[in-house]
Design an enzyme around this catalytic site. Structure first.
Site, mmCIF file in Angstrom:
data_model
loop_
_atom_site.group_PDB
_atom_site.id
_atom_site.type_symbol
_atom_site.label_atom_id
_atom_site.label_comp_id
_atom_site.label_asym_id
_atom_site.label_seq_id
_atom_site.Cartn_x
_atom_site.Cartn_y
_atom_site.Cartn_z
ATOM 1 N N GLU A 81 0.951 -1.211 0.008
ATOM 2 C CA GLU A 81 -0.061 -0.089 -0.016
ATOM 3 C C GLU A 81 0.860 1.223 0.026
ATOM 4 O OE1 GLU A 81 -1.865 0.980 4.086
ATOM 5 O OE2 GLU A 81 -1.596 -1.078 4.208
ATOM 6 N N CYS A 113 -3.152 -4.050 4.362
ATOM 7 C CA CYS A 113 -2.066 -4.938 4.740
ATOM 8 C C CYS A 113 -2.466 -6.425 4.269
ATOM 9 C CB CYS A 113 -2.173 -5.094 6.172
ATOM 10 S SG CYS A 113 -1.785 -3.428 7.137
ATOM 11 N N THR A 154 3.689 3.146 16.181
ATOM 12 C CA THR A 154 3.423 1.637 15.670
ATOM 13 C C THR A 154 3.723 1.714 13.988
ATOM 14 O OG1 THR A 154 1.073 2.530 14.940
ATOM 15 C CG2 THR A 154 1.299 1.470 16.929
ATOM 16 N N SER A 206 -10.179 0.954 14.801
ATOM 17 C CA SER A 206 -9.565 -0.230 13.958
ATOM 18 C C SER A 206 -9.224 -1.505 14.598
ATOM 19 C CB SER A 206 -8.243 0.515 13.393
ATOM 20 O OG SER A 206 -7.201 0.494 14.263
ATOM 21 N N HIS A 238 -1.441 -11.003 11.831
ATOM 22 C CA HIS A 238 -1.253 -9.521 11.363
ATOM 23 C C HIS A 238 -0.884 -8.699 12.851
ATOM 24 C CE1 HIS A 238 -0.699 -5.902 9.527
ATOM 25 N NE2 HIS A 238 -1.614 -4.961 10.119
ATOM 26 N N LYS A 247 -4.265 -9.382 21.720
ATOM 27 C CA LYS A 247 -5.917 -9.354 21.636
ATOM 28 C C LYS A 247 -6.437 -10.270 20.734
ATOM 29 C CE LYS A 247 -5.553 -4.277 22.177
ATOM 30 N NZ LYS A 247 -6.169 -4.047 23.691
ATOM 31 N N ASN A 284 5.255 -1.946 12.590
ATOM 32 C CA ASN A 284 4.299 -2.344 11.538
ATOM 33 C C ASN A 284 5.109 -2.313 10.121
ATOM 34 O OD1 ASN A 284 2.180 -3.158 10.195
ATOM 35 N ND2 ASN A 284 0.739 -1.530 10.730
ATOM 36 N N SER A 317 -6.979 -3.262 6.490
ATOM 37 C CA SER A 317 -8.168 -2.216 6.779
ATOM 38 C C SER A 317 -8.949 -1.844 5.768
ATOM 39 C CB SER A 317 -7.314 -0.851 7.410
ATOM 40 O OG SER A 317 -6.967 -1.016 8.556
HETATM 41 P P1 HMG Z 1 -3.179 5.239 22.112
HETATM 42 O O1 HMG Z 1 -4.543 6.070 22.066
HETATM 43 O O2 HMG Z 1 -2.095 5.975 22.432
HETATM 44 O O3 HMG Z 1 -3.240 3.953 23.276
HETATM 45 O O4 HMG Z 1 -3.465 4.235 20.686
HETATM 46 P P2 HMG Z 1 -4.346 3.623 24.418
HETATM 47 O O5 HMG Z 1 -4.402 4.778 25.442
HETATM 48 O O6 HMG Z 1 -5.481 2.822 23.846
HETATM 49 O O7 HMG Z 1 -3.170 2.681 25.008
HETATM 50 C C1 HMG Z 1 -2.635 1.417 24.523
HETATM 51 C C2 HMG Z 1 -2.281 0.488 25.367
HETATM 52 O O8 HMG Z 1 -1.347 0.871 26.447
HETATM 53 C C3 HMG Z 1 -3.666 0.064 26.373
HETATM 54 O O9 HMG Z 1 -3.637 -1.295 26.309
HETATM 55 C C4 HMG Z 1 -3.472 0.797 27.711
HETATM 56 O O10 HMG Z 1 -3.823 0.363 28.362
HETATM 57 C C5 HMG Z 1 -1.858 0.793 27.785
HETATM 58 P P3 HMG Z 1 -4.917 -2.145 26.272
HETATM 59 O O11 HMG Z 1 -5.842 -1.512 26.985
HETATM 60 O O12 HMG Z 1 -5.253 -1.994 24.788
HETATM 61 O O13 HMG Z 1 -4.768 -3.547 26.355
HETATM 62 N N1 HMG Z 1 -1.127 1.705 28.577
HETATM 63 C C6 HMG Z 1 -0.036 1.445 29.061
HETATM 64 N N2 HMG Z 1 0.315 0.337 29.732
HETATM 65 C C7 HMG Z 1 1.411 0.553 30.509
HETATM 66 N N3 HMG Z 1 1.816 1.526 31.097
HETATM 67 C C8 HMG Z 1 1.439 2.666 30.772
HETATM 68 C C9 HMG Z 1 0.156 2.587 29.686
HETATM 69 N N4 HMG Z 1 -0.609 3.626 29.229
HETATM 70 C C10 HMG Z 1 -1.548 3.041 28.462
HETATM 71 N N5 HMG Z 1 1.621 3.736 31.437
HETATM 72 C C11 HMG Z 1 -3.391 2.798 19.123
HETATM 73 C C12 HMG Z 1 -3.002 2.998 20.557
HETATM 74 C C13 HMG Z 1 -2.641 1.426 18.946
HETATM 75 C C14 HMG Z 1 -4.951 2.943 18.772
HETATM 76 C C15 HMG Z 1 -2.401 3.644 18.259
HETATM 77 O O14 HMG Z 1 -1.127 3.329 18.287
HETATM 78 C C16 HMG Z 1 -2.844 3.640 16.738
HETATM 79 O O15 HMG Z 1 -3.714 4.147 16.317
HETATM 80 N N6 HMG Z 1 -2.040 2.887 15.695
HETATM 81 C C17 HMG Z 1 -2.213 2.793 14.610
HETATM 82 C C18 HMG Z 1 -3.724 1.710 14.273
HETATM 83 C C19 HMG Z 1 -3.204 0.556 14.481
HETATM 84 O O16 HMG Z 1 -2.199 -0.090 14.314
HETATM 85 N N7 HMG Z 1 -4.491 -0.207 14.689
HETATM 86 C C20 HMG Z 1 -4.289 -1.823 14.653
HETATM 87 C C21 HMG Z 1 -5.655 -2.459 14.076
HETATM 88 S S1 HMG Z 1 -5.869 -2.031 12.424
HETATM 89 C C22 HMG Z 1 -4.653 -2.883 11.409
HETATM 90 O O17 HMG Z 1 -3.950 -3.614 11.881
HETATM 91 C C23 HMG Z 1 -4.481 -2.424 10.037
HETATM 92 C C24 HMG Z 1 -3.207 -1.616 9.785
HETATM 93 O O18 HMG Z 1 -2.002 -2.312 9.851
HETATM 94 C C25 HMG Z 1 -3.092 -0.881 8.606
HETATM 95 C C26 HMG Z 1 -3.503 -1.724 7.099
HETATM 96 O O19 HMG Z 1 -4.331 -2.800 7.095
HETATM 97 O O20 HMG Z 1 -2.960 -1.338 6.098
HETATM 98 C C27 HMG Z 1 -3.065 -0.550 10.886
#
Ligand code: HMG
Length: 394
Positions: A81, A113, A154, A206, A238, A247, A284, A317
């Site tokens: 992509e 992906c 990421t 996502s 993935h 998860k 990633n 996605s």
């Molecule tokens: P965020 O808002 O920074 O994170 O975004 P959060 O506040 O949800 O925290 C993340 C985790 O860290 C949570 O754990 C928190 O509890 C923990 P969870 O509840 O999920 O188990 N946390 C802590 N742990 C320890 N000490 C601390 C602490 N603070 C918080 N102090 C997000 C995170 C992944 C959403 C963001 O990085 C993002 O948007 N990433 C990009 C999107 C993504 O990767 N999505 C995945 C699914 S979609 C996919 O895989 C397709 C993709 O590859 C694209 C394609 O297909 O081409 C993306």
């Protein structure tokens, strides 16, 4: 004899940024990236590296181990992509740089992906119809989000090349089973509008979309005669960040065993963690992420994989997810796909260096950026810039 993966090649970008350093620079608790997301480091391309140079390096790396195989390749597909052009495929640059023959079908496949997995489908069918030839499917991407955004830790980049041909199931590296389970849903969880430099992502949503897709694809897999997940010896998911695979494993566990999670952590450590370790250090790499886990698993477990059954989940996605499976053969036992060398060749970079490299890479994306004496990519191929609207590679 049946269509199979004969071998793999891997290419990683020159630099690796420690996520503890990134967390400090962004004023975030490092534990969030380390235990919340499960990441250790992310790959950062150097100026002179792009999707083409990584895809071609991965292809050259696997072809080097099979002297004469390049001449047999009659299909070259790149799943990506990170297009460098709206018309010209990355696959034609790989075709040139890897020295593939003129009698060759050459194109890219795009669905976030999921593109390389879709390409593999086509390639397995093509190999069955052309048993004397070989096919090359390369998964290659650069994951880029906004500086300082929640998605920044990421990011990552990398390429994995899969050499396909006819082989005895026992001889291959990996022989896929014909049935898979797919699931499509028209969601806006992540996308890359052509007028923006970075992806648009609805992060939390996502994750839900990914898990719904896993549930749908696994249900389809079972309907189509796939083995229940508990009978699969290893699982690959993935991995946009390792916490996502955690998860995904938990969701699969719940789907097959209900709410009682006792034993789930040990099961994750045995069946998922060995393949996932490499993703924690690379980040990633979109289409390549699940195949990087495959390479990581082969190098981590080598000989003990022979004869074992693998289940995998590819997610793009948008969305399309697919649950697939197959069996490892003798070639997997060699446990050498060049991953350890690719990891060892990387250089650490600090946050200022990462931001500079990123800005320089962006500057190279404009006509007139060509420089014959450009160095810095460090790898086998270098992107010299754009001259008269032509991307030039050495
Ligand atoms: P965020 O808002 O920074 O994170 O975004 P959060 O506040 O949800 O925290 C993340 C985790 O860290 C949570 O754990 C928190 O509890 C923990 P969870 O509840 O999920 O188990 N946390 C802590 N742990 C320890 N000490 C601390 C602490 N603070 C918080 N102090 C997000 C995170 C992944 C959403 C963001 O990085 C993002 O948007 N990433 C990009 C999107 C993504 O990767 N999505 C995945 C699914 S979609 C996919 O895989 C397709 C993709 O590859 C694209 C394609 O297909 O081409 C993306």
């Amino acid at each position: 004899m049946k269509p199979a993966v004969l071998d793999l090649g891997v290419a990683l970008p020159r630099y690796a940024l420690d996520l503890c350093d990134l967390a400090s620079a962004r004023g975030v608790d490092p534990a969030k990236y380390a235990s919340g997301l499960g990441g250790v480091a992310m790959g950062v391309p150097a100026p002179g590296e792009d999707t083409v140079t990584m895809a071609a390096s991965a292809a050259a790396s696997v072809l080097d181990r099979h002297p004469g195989a390049a001449a047999d390749v009659g299909l070259c597909i790149v799943g990506t992509e990170s297009a460098t052009d709206r018309a010209r495929p990355i696959a034609i640059e790989v075709h040139a740089l890897a020295g593939l023959p003129a009698e060759c079908s050459v194109f890219d496949v795009k669905h976030a992906c999921y593109g390389a997995t879709a390409g593999l489908h086509m390639a397995f069918l093509w190999v069955a119809a052309n048993p004397s030839r070989k096919a090359l499917v390369v998964a290659a991407d650069i994951a880029r989000y906004g500086i300082g955004s929640a998605a920044e830790p990421t990011q990552g980049a990398g390429a994995v090349a899969l050499l396909l041909g006819m082989a005895d199931e026992d001889e291959a590296l990996f022989a896929p089973w014909p049935m898979t389970g797919t699931h499509a849903a028209p969601v806006h969880d992540f996308w890359q509008p052509p007028y923006l430099r970075e992806a648009v992502v609805r992060g939390r949503y996502s994750i839900e979309c990914y898990l719904d897709s896993l549930a749908g694809a696994y249900a389809a897999w079972l309907r189509n005669g796939g083995l229940v997940e508990g009978s699969l010896d290893r699982l690959l998911f993935h991995s946009p960040f390792p916490g996502m695979a955690r998860k995904a494993h938990a969701r699969l566990w719940e789907l097959s065993r209900g709410a009682d999670a006792s034993g789930a952590a040990d099961d994750f450590a045995r069946r998922v963690a060995p393949g996932l370790a490499v993703n924690a250090g690379v980040g990633n790499c979109y289409a390549a992420a699940v195949y990087l886990s495959l390479a990581g698993l082969v190098e981590a477990e080598g000989a003990s994989l022979q004869g074992l059954c693998l289940g995998g989940f590819s997610y793009g996605s948008g969305s399309c997810g697919e649950f697939f499976g197959g069996r490892f053969g003798r070639r997997a036992a060699a446990g050498r796909v060049g991953l350890a060398e690719a990891l060892a060749a990387r250089e650490p970079i600090d946050v200022a260096g990462y931001e500079r490299a990123r800005a320089e890479c962006e500057a190279l994306e404009h006509d007139g950026s060509f420089r014959e004496d450009r160095t810095g990519a460090g790898g086998r191929f270098t992107f010299l810039g754009i001259r008269d609207h032509v991307r030039v590679y050495r």
